[in-house]
Design a protein around this motif. Structure first.
Motif, PDB file in Angstrom:
ATOM      1  N   ASN A 280       2.170  -8.945  -5.738  1.00 48.86           N
ATOM      2  CA  ASN A 280       1.000  -9.171  -6.655  1.00 48.86           C
ATOM      3  C   ASN A 280       0.308  -7.852  -6.880  1.00 48.86           C
ATOM      4  OD1 ASN A 280       1.072 -11.426  -4.672  1.00 48.86           O
ATOM      5  ND2 ASN A 280       0.607 -12.402  -6.663  1.00 48.86           N
ATOM      6  N   LEU A 281       0.134  -6.849  -5.920  1.00 51.09           N
ATOM      7  CA  LEU A 281      -0.704  -5.715  -6.116  1.00 51.09           C
ATOM      8  C   LEU A 281       0.194  -4.651  -5.596  1.00 51.09           C
ATOM      9  CD1 LEU A 281      -4.354  -6.421  -5.004  1.00 51.09           C
ATOM     10  CD2 LEU A 281      -3.417  -6.576  -7.420  1.00 51.09           C
ATOM     11  N   MET A 282      -0.034  -3.375  -6.339  1.00 54.32           N
ATOM     12  CA  MET A 282       0.779  -2.275  -5.577  1.00 54.32           C
ATOM     13  C   MET A 282      -0.164  -0.937  -5.731  1.00 54.32           C
ATOM     14  SD  MET A 282       4.242  -0.695  -7.029  1.00 54.32           S
ATOM     15  CE  MET A 282       5.258  -2.288  -6.633  1.00 54.32           C
ATOM     16  N   GLY A 283      -0.299  -0.527  -4.425  1.00 57.23           N
ATOM     17  CA  GLY A 283      -1.377   0.650  -4.295  1.00 57.23           C
ATOM     18  C   GLY A 283      -0.793   2.022  -4.435  1.00 57.23           C
TER      19      GLY A 283
ATOM     20  N   ILE B 221      -9.450  -0.885  -7.165  1.00 54.04           N
ATOM     21  CA  ILE B 221      -9.771   0.403  -6.361  1.00 54.04           C
ATOM     22  C   ILE B 221     -10.030  -0.141  -4.830  1.00 54.04           C
ATOM     23  CG2 ILE B 221     -11.456   1.995  -5.712  1.00 54.04           C
ATOM     24  CD1 ILE B 221     -12.619   1.930  -8.724  1.00 54.04           C
ATOM     25  N   GLU B 222      -9.319   0.563  -4.010  1.00 47.21           N
ATOM     26  CA  GLU B 222      -9.435   0.336  -2.364  1.00 47.21           C
ATOM     27  C   GLU B 222     -10.023   1.612  -1.963  1.00 47.21           C
ATOM     28  OE1 GLU B 222      -6.221  -1.856   0.233  1.00 47.21           O
ATOM     29  OE2 GLU B 222      -6.207   0.503   0.836  1.00 47.21           O
TER      30      GLU B 222
ATOM     31  N   SER C  26       0.993  -1.345   0.182  1.00 49.62           N
ATOM     32  CA  SER C  26       0.042  -0.056  -0.094  1.00 49.62           C
ATOM     33  C   SER C  26       0.798   1.271   0.062  1.00 49.62           C
ATOM     34  CB  SER C  26      -0.962   0.037   1.158  1.00 49.62           C
ATOM     35  OG  SER C  26      -1.836  -1.143   1.251  1.00 49.62           O
ATOM     36  N   ASN C  27       0.501   2.355  -0.417  1.00 48.65           N
ATOM     37  CA  ASN C  27       0.750   3.690  -0.201  1.00 48.65           C
ATOM     38  C   ASN C  27       2.160   3.745  -0.932  1.00 48.65           C
ATOM     39  OD1 ASN C  27      -0.472   6.086   1.159  1.00 48.65           O
ATOM     40  ND2 ASN C  27       1.534   5.903   2.605  1.00 48.65           N
ATOM     41  N   ILE C  28       2.383   3.368  -2.059  1.00 54.03           N
ATOM     42  CA  ILE C  28       3.640   3.502  -2.821  1.00 54.03           C
ATOM     43  C   ILE C  28       3.793   5.147  -3.300  1.00 54.03           C
ATOM     44  CG2 ILE C  28       5.077   2.968  -4.925  1.00 54.03           C
ATOM     45  CD1 ILE C  28       5.297   0.890  -2.850  1.00 54.03           C
TER      46      ILE C  28
END
Length: 208
Positions: free
Chosen positions: A27-30, A83-84, A10-12
């Motif tokens: 897997n995912l980058m937020g 979307i988060e 999160s929060n990259i």
């Protein structure tokens, strides 16, 4: 190389974090796309970072923005797949948007997990993953059991109580889909202290 579980970062907000995490096969980058937030990433900065990356998917992270604003904002960012949000009431307006959905829930008390469990079937039906976050709860046995019950009924990403020496055991005991880790600020451009994040990722590396 790969990781033993599903991982969202999160929060990259900088290229150092992004390239390191991509290299660890998360897997995912937020990215925070909420205007006026201290970690807001502009479309230009987002492109600058993501042009260096491959092999993972990107998450647009919002806190209070209205769904109309969310969907309008995302059009300026190429490659967003998820979307988060943190406002549960906004889910109904996003379920048919074509994006994967993650609901971030900040827990203050253990009993709040029961409230999420009661709605787990609905989350599953609408393919909403739950990101559990807390600054106060500890992963004691009773909390672990509640998270396990929740993860039996919907997808759960655990974002608190994670330590390198216990993360594998926690994943096994809770049955969660995966974990969420937090990016951070660079000490100065190109210089980053990866210790906390790196220790957990390295503990989850699959040995060749």
């Amino acid at each position: 190389m790969s990781l033993k579980t599903f991982v969202k970062i999160s929060n990259i907000n900088n290229l150092s974090d992004a390239r390191y995490c991509a290299g660890m096969y998360v897997n995912l980058m937020g990215f925070n796309l909420e205007q006026n937030h201290e970690d807001f990433i502009s479309p230009e900065k987002f492109k600058e970072i993501t042009d260096w990356l491959s092999g993972l998917e990107f998450v647009a992270e919002f806190e209070t923005a209205h769904p109309d604003t969310i969907l309008s904002t995302i059009q300026e960012y190429s490659g967003i797949k998820f979307i988060e949000i943190q406002e549960e009431i906004h889910l109904k307006m996003l379920v048919n948007s074509g994006y994967g959905l993650i609901l971030k829930v900040t827990l203050n008390e253990e009993s709040e997990i029961d409230e999420i469990i009661a709605k787990a079937d609905s989350y599953k039906d609408f393919e909403v993953a739950i990101h559990l976050h807390s600054l106060s709860l500890e992963l004691k046995d009773s909390v672990i059991q509640k998270i396990k019950e929740l993860s039996n009924n919907c997808e759960v990403l655990l974002g608190f109580g994670l330590e390198p020496d216990t993360v594998e055991e926690i994943i096994k005991d809770t049955g969660i889909k995966g974990i969420c880790l937090q990016g951070g600020h660079e000490i100065k451009p190109g210089l980053k202290d990866f210790d906390d994040l790196a220790d957990i990722l390295e503990a989850l590396e699959v040995e060749d």
